[in-house]
Design a protein around this motif. Sequence first.
Motif, short mmCIF file in Angstrom:
data_model
loop_
_atom_site.label_atom_id
_atom_site.label_comp_id
_atom_site.label_asym_id
_atom_site.label_seq_id
_atom_site.Cartn_x
_atom_site.Cartn_y
_atom_site.Cartn_z
N TRP A 62 61.10 -36.41 61.41
CA TRP A 62 61.89 -35.44 62.15
C TRP A 62 62.90 -36.14 63.06
N GLU A 63 62.46 -37.15 63.80
CA GLU A 63 63.36 -37.88 64.69
C GLU A 63 64.46 -38.59 63.92
N GLN A 64 64.12 -39.16 62.77
CA GLN A 64 65.11 -39.86 61.95
C GLN A 64 66.19 -38.89 61.44
N ARG A 65 65.79 -37.71 61.04
CA ARG A 65 66.74 -36.71 60.52
C ARG A 65 67.51 -36.02 61.63
N TYR A 80 68.85 -30.05 74.67
CA TYR A 80 68.76 -30.90 73.48
C TYR A 80 69.86 -30.55 72.50
N GLU A 81 70.41 -31.56 71.86
CA GLU A 81 71.36 -31.39 70.76
C GLU A 81 70.80 -32.17 69.57
N TYR A 82 71.03 -31.63 68.36
CA TYR A 82 70.45 -32.21 67.15
C TYR A 82 71.53 -32.49 66.12
N ALA A 83 71.28 -33.47 65.26
CA ALA A 83 72.25 -33.87 64.24
C ALA A 83 72.20 -32.97 63.01
#
Length: 93
Positions: A62-65, A80-83
């Motif tokens: 999950w962290e890698q993605r 939080y912002e996500y890729a």
Amino acid sequence: MMTSVCSTASAGGIAFGGCAGSRGAANCVVRWGEAGDPYIRVVPEPAGDAERSQSAERDRKWEQRCKPVIAQDRYGVPRYEYAAAGCEFGVIQ
């Protein structure tokens, strides 16, 4: 007429209820639940080594993605912002 009752009960629970109505017609309700903050979810620890390693692998993927980053929004609130899409829900694809 409107009354409200909130009381602690045995086994760590809480009862909350009340009545509304007028003379001759009233409606009452009581709700039972665990005492504490209803917005906090308790997540149990992994049961054994196999489950612990599966959980760690799932978190690593999950962290890698998703590459979570905390950034301030325009009001100065850290968020939080996500890729990738769906990461805010813990989705692993």
